[in-house]
Design an enzyme around this catalytic site. Structure first.
Site, mmCIF file in Angstrom:
data_model
loop_
_atom_site.group_PDB
_atom_site.id
_atom_site.type_symbol
_atom_site.label_atom_id
_atom_site.label_comp_id
_atom_site.label_asym_id
_atom_site.label_seq_id
_atom_site.Cartn_x
_atom_site.Cartn_y
_atom_site.Cartn_z
ATOM 1 N N GLY A 85 2.194 30.222 57.230
ATOM 2 C CA GLY A 85 1.605 31.106 56.180
ATOM 3 C C GLY A 85 3.028 31.557 55.136
ATOM 4 O O GLY A 85 3.823 30.595 54.940
ATOM 5 N N TYR A 108 -6.756 47.843 60.308
ATOM 6 C CA TYR A 108 -5.171 47.105 59.786
ATOM 7 C C TYR A 108 -5.302 47.345 58.650
ATOM 8 O O TYR A 108 -3.495 47.831 58.431
ATOM 9 C CB TYR A 108 -6.140 46.427 59.211
ATOM 10 C CG TYR A 108 -5.285 44.842 58.322
ATOM 11 C CD1 TYR A 108 -4.176 44.227 59.215
ATOM 12 C CD2 TYR A 108 -4.914 44.891 57.170
ATOM 13 C CE1 TYR A 108 -3.462 43.584 58.489
ATOM 14 C CE2 TYR A 108 -4.168 44.149 56.458
ATOM 15 C CZ TYR A 108 -3.478 42.775 57.158
ATOM 16 O OH TYR A 108 -2.173 42.481 56.351
ATOM 17 N N ILE A 119 13.688 36.143 60.666
ATOM 18 C CA ILE A 119 12.117 36.145 59.955
ATOM 19 C C ILE A 119 10.888 36.039 61.261
ATOM 20 O O ILE A 119 11.131 35.259 62.005
ATOM 21 C CB ILE A 119 11.954 35.219 58.729
ATOM 22 C CG1 ILE A 119 12.920 34.929 57.526
ATOM 23 C CG2 ILE A 119 9.739 35.711 58.400
ATOM 24 C CD1 ILE A 119 12.889 34.138 56.859
ATOM 25 N N THR A 120 10.519 36.888 61.059
ATOM 26 C CA THR A 120 9.287 37.600 62.200
ATOM 27 C C THR A 120 8.002 36.263 62.053
ATOM 28 O O THR A 120 7.885 35.948 60.081
ATOM 29 C CB THR A 120 8.808 38.591 62.623
ATOM 30 O OG1 THR A 120 8.631 39.345 61.713
ATOM 31 C CG2 THR A 120 10.229 39.373 62.929
ATOM 32 N N GLY A 121 7.431 35.729 63.164
ATOM 33 C CA GLY A 121 6.118 35.048 62.089
ATOM 34 C C GLY A 121 6.628 34.075 61.403
ATOM 35 O O GLY A 121 5.595 33.717 60.183
ATOM 36 N N ALA A 122 8.058 33.238 61.347
ATOM 37 C CA ALA A 122 8.428 32.003 59.982
ATOM 38 C C ALA A 122 7.582 30.846 60.483
ATOM 39 O O ALA A 122 7.976 29.960 59.542
ATOM 40 C CB ALA A 122 9.615 32.095 60.388
ATOM 41 N N ASN A 123 6.618 30.502 61.177
ATOM 42 C CA ASN A 123 6.321 29.480 62.151
ATOM 43 C C ASN A 123 4.287 29.000 60.825
ATOM 44 O O ASN A 123 3.997 27.605 61.359
ATOM 45 C CB ASN A 123 5.598 29.041 62.909
ATOM 46 C CG ASN A 123 4.761 29.789 63.810
ATOM 47 O OD1 ASN A 123 4.742 30.978 63.790
ATOM 48 N ND2 ASN A 123 3.516 29.149 63.967
#
Length: 286
Positions: free
Chosen positions: A14, A168, A8-12
């Site tokens: 949200g 975005y 999972i990317t950006g798992a730290n």
């Protein structure tokens, strides 16, 4: 998920953090791919404590630097024989023009291009699974407002012409187009789906937004969906046997199949974006 490896990317933080904990409770072997190794390890320790699942690894990954994406790919492949699920979750939103290390507009570079390279480099690991590997791209309903401006993906028009919301939307459209084209090219080897998680109360707009945006978002955030609810569809697509053979589709926050925008269903545009992206990352492919 007991015998599944999930990256999972950006798992730290949200949605990614919530997704990781819920899959850990299902027994998955998790790899938390994050820019900050310190934050990733802290999150891993917290998930172990909360779930009792000790199969939580971390992977340094800066999606704004293609050399970092290549290095992360090499490290993962050296340490893990297979990858069952890849969740391209990390995202960035900014209102001022910023560029990646390689000179691409930041939102396009992080939200699409970095994930594009990571996915292509990890396809061999997903081909080693007993059942079809799964790629899950976290997009947004904002994709329907986007178009791909091939003449401005490096910020060629300059900061005065930059519109963060439009950029975005462009990056989220790219997520859907990538999903469609990856399915067309590799649908016999893996499944690829994308999703809109809903309007979720994360830190996305607080990090690089202008003061006005930060203020409005901070006031609205308590009324938005929680990150735990925002993770519902990612967890469903990663773990449900119902979607084992479903690919190239777009899901809403309640796990229902819906049609993405007409632009997102444009096959010619998807192929053009793939060709552009492949050329952009060619020096970093394994």
């Amino acid at each position: 998920m007991q015998d599944k490896t999930v990256l999972i990317t950006g798992a730290n933080d949200g949605i990614g953090r919530a997704t990781a904990e819920r899959l850990a409770r299902k027994g998955a072997h998790l790899v938390l791919a994050c820019r900050s190794e310190t934050k990733a390890q802290r999150t891993a320790d917290q998930i172990v404590e909360a779930t009792g699942n000790e199969r939580i690894d971390t992977l340094p990954l800066d999606l704004a630097d293609l050399s970092s994406v290549r290095a992360a790919s090499e490290l993962f492949l050296a340490e893990h024989p297979r990858l069952d699920v890849l969740i391209n979750n990390a995202g960035v939103y900014c209102e001022k023009l910023e560029l990646t290390t390689d000179g691409y507009e930041l939102q396009f570079g992080v939200n699409h291009l970095g994930h594009f390279l990571l996915t292509l480099n990890l396809i061999p690991a997903m081909q080693c699974t007993k059942i079809c590997g799964r790629v899950i791209n976290v997009s947004s309903a904002m994709h329907s407002k986007g178009g791909i401006d091939f003449g401005n993906l490096r910020g060629e028009r300059g900061p005065k012409a930059y519109n963060g919301t439009r950029a975005y939307a462009q990056s989220k459209l790219a997520n859907v187009l990538f999903t469609k084209e990856l399915d067309r090219r590799h649908g016999s080897e893996l499944t690829t789906n994308c999703l809109h998680p809903g309007v979720v109360g994360t830190q996305l707009a607080n990090k690089k937004g202008k003061l006005f945006t930060k203020t409005i978002w901070s006031l609205y955030k308590p009324f938005a969906r929680s990150p735990e609810s925002g993770a519902d569809t990612s967890v469903y697509l990663a773990s449900s046997p119902e979607v084992r053979e479903v690919s190239g589709r777009y899901f809403n926050p309640t796990q229902c199949l819906i049609k993405p925008s007409p632009t997102a269903r444009n096959e010619q545009l998807a192929r053009r974006l793939w060709d552009y992206s492949e050329a952009a990352v060619s020096d970093f492919l394994l």
